[in-house]
Design a protein around this motif. Structure first.
Motif, PDB file in Angstrom:
ATOM      1  N   ALA A 102      48.867  57.132  39.234  1.00  0.00           N
ATOM      2  CA  ALA A 102      49.019  55.704  39.460  1.00  0.00           C
ATOM      3  C   ALA A 102      48.358  55.347  40.782  1.00  0.00           C
ATOM      4  O   ALA A 102      48.862  55.706  41.853  1.00  0.00           O
ATOM      5  N   ALA A 103      47.210  54.667  40.705  1.00  0.00           N
ATOM      6  CA  ALA A 103      46.455  54.268  41.895  1.00  0.00           C
ATOM      7  C   ALA A 103      46.830  52.825  42.234  1.00  0.00           C
ATOM      8  O   ALA A 103      46.256  51.876  41.703  1.00  0.00           O
ATOM      9  N   LEU A 104      47.816  52.682  43.112  1.00  0.00           N
ATOM     10  CA  LEU A 104      48.397  51.371  43.378  1.00  0.00           C
ATOM     11  C   LEU A 104      47.836  50.755  44.653  1.00  0.00           C
ATOM     12  O   LEU A 104      47.501  51.461  45.606  1.00  0.00           O
ATOM     13  N   PRO A 105      47.771  49.420  44.703  1.00  0.00           N
ATOM     14  CA  PRO A 105      47.383  48.766  45.959  1.00  0.00           C
ATOM     15  C   PRO A 105      48.498  48.895  46.977  1.00  0.00           C
ATOM     16  O   PRO A 105      49.683  48.804  46.640  1.00  0.00           O
ATOM     17  N   GLY A 106      48.110  49.138  48.237  1.00  0.00           N
ATOM     18  CA  GLY A 106      49.100  49.272  49.296  1.00  0.00           C
ATOM     19  C   GLY A 106      48.767  48.388  50.474  1.00  0.00           C
ATOM     20  O   GLY A 106      47.733  47.722  50.496  1.00  0.00           O
ATOM     21  N   ALA A 107      49.650  48.402  51.480  1.00  0.00           N
ATOM     22  CA  ALA A 107      49.450  47.553  52.652  1.00  0.00           C
ATOM     23  C   ALA A 107      48.267  48.014  53.485  1.00  0.00           C
ATOM     24  O   ALA A 107      47.566  47.203  54.092  1.00  0.00           O
ATOM     25  N   ARG A 108      48.036  49.335  53.518  1.00  0.00           N
ATOM     26  CA  ARG A 108      46.970  49.870  54.377  1.00  0.00           C
ATOM     27  C   ARG A 108      45.808  50.459  53.586  1.00  0.00           C
ATOM     28  O   ARG A 108      44.703  50.578  54.116  1.00  0.00           O
ATOM     29  N   ALA A 109      46.032  50.853  52.359  1.00  0.00           N
ATOM     30  CA  ALA A 109      44.972  51.485  51.563  1.00  0.00           C
ATOM     31  C   ALA A 109      45.262  51.251  50.090  1.00  0.00           C
ATOM     32  O   ALA A 109      46.365  50.867  49.702  1.00  0.00           O
ATOM     33  N   HIS A 110      44.253  51.484  49.283  1.00  0.00           N
ATOM     34  CA  HIS A 110      44.413  51.376  47.829  1.00  0.00           C
ATOM     35  C   HIS A 110      44.413  52.785  47.249  1.00  0.00           C
ATOM     36  O   HIS A 110      43.565  53.617  47.596  1.00  0.00           O
ATOM     37  N   GLY A 111      45.361  53.046  46.358  1.00  0.00           N
ATOM     38  CA  GLY A 111      45.450  54.368  45.759  1.00  0.00           C
ATOM     39  C   GLY A 111      44.184  54.797  45.042  1.00  0.00           C
ATOM     40  O   GLY A 111      43.910  55.995  44.908  1.00  0.00           O
ATOM     41  N   ALA A 112      43.383  53.827  44.594  1.00  0.00           N
ATOM     42  CA  ALA A 112      42.139  54.161  43.900  1.00  0.00           C
ATOM     43  C   ALA A 112      41.183  54.923  44.797  1.00  0.00           C
ATOM     44  O   ALA A 112      40.332  55.682  44.313  1.00  0.00           O
ATOM     45  N   THR A 137      45.717  51.655  37.232  1.00  0.00           N
ATOM     46  CA  THR A 137      45.413  50.886  38.423  1.00  0.00           C
ATOM     47  C   THR A 137      45.293  49.414  38.073  1.00  0.00           C
ATOM     48  O   THR A 137      45.548  49.016  36.916  1.00  0.00           O
ATOM     49  N   ASP A 138      44.902  48.591  39.080  1.00  0.00           N
ATOM     50  CA  ASP A 138      44.670  47.170  38.836  1.00  0.00           C
ATOM     51  C   ASP A 138      43.171  46.903  38.759  1.00  0.00           C
ATOM     52  O   ASP A 138      42.349  47.829  38.856  1.00  0.00           O
ATOM     53  N   GLU A 139      42.791  45.636  38.603  1.00  0.00           N
ATOM     54  CA  GLU A 139      41.371  45.294  38.466  1.00  0.00           C
ATOM     55  C   GLU A 139      40.583  45.696  39.708  1.00  0.00           C
ATOM     56  O   GLU A 139      39.459  46.189  39.610  1.00  0.00           O
ATOM     57  N   ASP A 140      41.179  45.473  40.890  1.00  0.00           N
ATOM     58  CA  ASP A 140      40.495  45.853  42.127  1.00  0.00           C
ATOM     59  C   ASP A 140      40.254  47.353  42.172  1.00  0.00           C
ATOM     60  O   ASP A 140      39.153  47.822  42.511  1.00  0.00           O
ATOM     61  N   GLY A 141      41.287  48.137  41.819  1.00  0.00           N
ATOM     62  CA  GLY A 141      41.141  49.584  41.838  1.00  0.00           C
ATOM     63  C   GLY A 141      40.090  50.075  40.868  1.00  0.00           C
ATOM     64  O   GLY A 141      39.334  51.005  41.156  1.00  0.00           O
ATOM     65  N   ALA A 142      40.030  49.438  39.702  1.00  0.00           N
ATOM     66  CA  ALA A 142      39.063  49.859  38.686  1.00  0.00           C
ATOM     67  C   ALA A 142      37.632  49.656  39.141  1.00  0.00           C
ATOM     68  O   ALA A 142      36.706  50.323  38.643  1.00  0.00           O
ATOM     69  N   GLN A 143      37.398  48.737  40.094  1.00  0.00           N
ATOM     70  CA  GLN A 143      36.047  48.463  40.575  1.00  0.00           C
ATOM     71  C   GLN A 143      35.676  49.285  41.809  1.00  0.00           C
ATOM     72  O   GLN A 143      34.538  49.211  42.274  1.00  0.00           O
TER      73      GLN A 143
END
Length: 502
Positions: free
Chosen positions: A46-56, A72-78
């Motif tokens: 699970a590559a999740l968006p975080g406060a300091r970094a994105h799991g992606a 992940t989310d759309e941002d992570g996928a890109q």
């Protein structure tokens, strides 16, 4: 044994978008994690968006470790690591919100095979969970425990990183408990866990509420948002709901189906406690009133009227779970709660107590409970944690001086903050109290020295309370966790005093 789950099943149930080679659409996953360093082959990462970094941004490491797919989310996928990923990518608008349910599906929806008894609230979660688990054991049931101090599967103890584990870890833990034959789980449910979706996908047999007071306002905007997070336990994910109604917050949760609990006189709550007395050995004895006119005399080895409320709540939870009143009473009498009003006795002529009180209301309650048990002075050692709710620091200082005769302001876990600045905020609150209501105040930054100073100043009949860290075994200073136990340090200080006085 975890049965592999196909990606197409997860995509359909989560209403996600799948980016994958058609030949890979029927691949399966056998586990889930949101930490790249914990991935094992077959996991969903699970590559999740975080406060300091994105799991992606850590997906390369996860895939190298054997991740079978990524959520992940759309941002992570890109992001570069996933744009041309060699594994399928599940894209969802709220991956954190759906992760709990996805993890539950992967691990076979284990909470449906358990009776999960969840407790939320500001204070009392840990004590109530231990009381519930003690009652379950008294009834001969196979138990699990999840909370701040530890996780237990039967008698096996595991360390706890969070009050409530992250969603994939929680579902994996439930699955292990099912495999180990556990039938009932007593579990603390934090506001962070509810707000961040860690318990999404979990079905609670009972959801329970203790109380609400100021805490975690570094995470929640205000008390209303904090309460809204707590209320999520009662949004339909709990089959039965049990609530302490001794405050407006609790009353706001009541529906016609709610099992109510109170220690206030004159209420019509379903469960009540009355006739509280303290035995010569320090235990509390009270009359427990259950529905249908049932009563029982209960003994509780924990001080403080607030712990009677915790015990009454635990009794109501246990009764709702099918435990007999006799077993409930036995469980209350036999409970042990590490770091919660825990007495340290080596033969010294004063009382020494370690407690986890780290919020204003908890400090007030602990001091009131101890004042009722002594005619001597109360000496309190207290600090506040860094990188946490700054607004409560002066209030903590105020609460300590109102309830003590001597307060030693010291360091807790300063983390990345300047310890002196934290102490200054506490001292400002302490000194704002009028002299007529105020204790003597000392500032000793080193916590070990502060505990030693409290013990050195204690007279026969006094009480020394070391508050704030409770069961913790480390002190975090400037990013480094140093071994530190309030109980061990208190024992060492008492032992030294007894040796030099011989």
């Amino acid at each position: 044994m975890i049965e592999p789950v196909s990606l197409t099943t997860l995509v359909a149930r989560a209403d996600a978008r799948l980016i994958a080679d058609p030949a890979d659409a029927e691949l399966t996953v056998t586990g889930a994690t949101l930490r790249a360093q914990h991935v094992i082959p077959g996991d969903l990462f699970a590559a999740l968006p975080g406060a300091r970094a994105h799991g992606a941004d850590f997906a390369d490491a996860a895939i190298a470790a054997g991740a079978a797919a990524v959520l992940t989310d759309e941002d992570g996928a890109q992001r570069p690591a996933l744009r041309d990923a060699p594994v399928p990518v599940l894209v969802h608008g709220d991956p954190r919100g759906v992760l709990g349910s996805v993890a539950a599906w992967i691990y076979g929806e284990p909470s449906l095979k358990l009776s999960v008894l969840g407790v939320t609230g500001t204070s009392g979660k840990t004590t109530t969970a231990y009381l519930v688990e003690s009652g379950l054991r008294a009834a001969g049931l196979a138990t699990g425990l999840i909370g701040t101090v530890e996780t237990r599967i039967g008698s096996e103890r595991l360390a706890s990183a969070f009050t409530t584990p992250e969603a994939p870890d929680l579902q994996a833990l439930f699955a292990v408990m099912v495999e180990q034959g556990v039938t009932h789980v007593a579990m603390e449910v934090s506001s962070h866990a509810l707000a961040l979706g860690r318990v999404n996908g979990t079905r609670f047999s009972v959801g329970a509420f203790t109380n609400l007071s100021q805490d975690h306002l570094d995470f929640h905007r205000d008390m209303e948002e904090y309460f809204a997070a707590k209320s999520l336990l009662f949004d339909g994910r709990s089959t039965h709901e049990v609530v302490v109604v001794d405050s407006a917050w609790g009353e706001a949760l009541v529906t016609p189906q709610t099992v109510t609990v109170s220690t206030e006189p004159g209420t019509d709550a379903a469960w009540r406690a009355s006739d509280i007395a303290i035995t010569p050995t320090g235990e509390q004895v009270f009359l427990l009133h259950a529905p249908d006119g049932r009563t029982a005399t209960a003994t509780l080895p924990l001080p403080g009227e607030f712990n009677v409320a915790n015990a009454a709540l635990a009794a109501a939870i246990l009764d709702t779970a099918g435990v007999s009143l006799d077993d409930i009473v036995a469980g209350l009498a036999g409970v042990e709660v590490p770091g919660r009003m825990e007495r340290v006795y080596l033969g010294q002529p004063f009382t020494a107590v370690v407690d986890y009180a780290h919020k204003p209301a908890a400090v007030t309650q602990a001091l009131q409970a101890l004042r009722a048990r002594t005619e001597g002075r109360i000496i309190t050692v207290l600090g506040c944690g860094g990188d946490r709710d700054t607004a409560k620091r002066p209030v903590m200082g105020e609460a300590a001086v109102r309830g003590s005769d001597l307060v030693i302001v010291t360091d807790d876990n300063p983390r990345s903050e300047d310890p002196a600045a934290i102490r200054a905020a506490m001292l400002a609150g302490a000194r704002a109290v009028s002299p007529a209501q105020s204790a003597e105040v000392l500032e000793i930054g080193d916590r070990r020295d502060a505990i030693a100073a409290a013990v050195e100043r204690a007279r026969p009949g006094d009480v020394v309370l070391v508050a704030g860290k409770g069961h913790e075994t480390g002190q975090e200073i400037a990013g480094v966790v140093h071994p530190f136990s309030d109980r061990d340090e208190l024992e060492a200080a008492i032992r030294y005093r007894l040796e030099v006085s011989v």
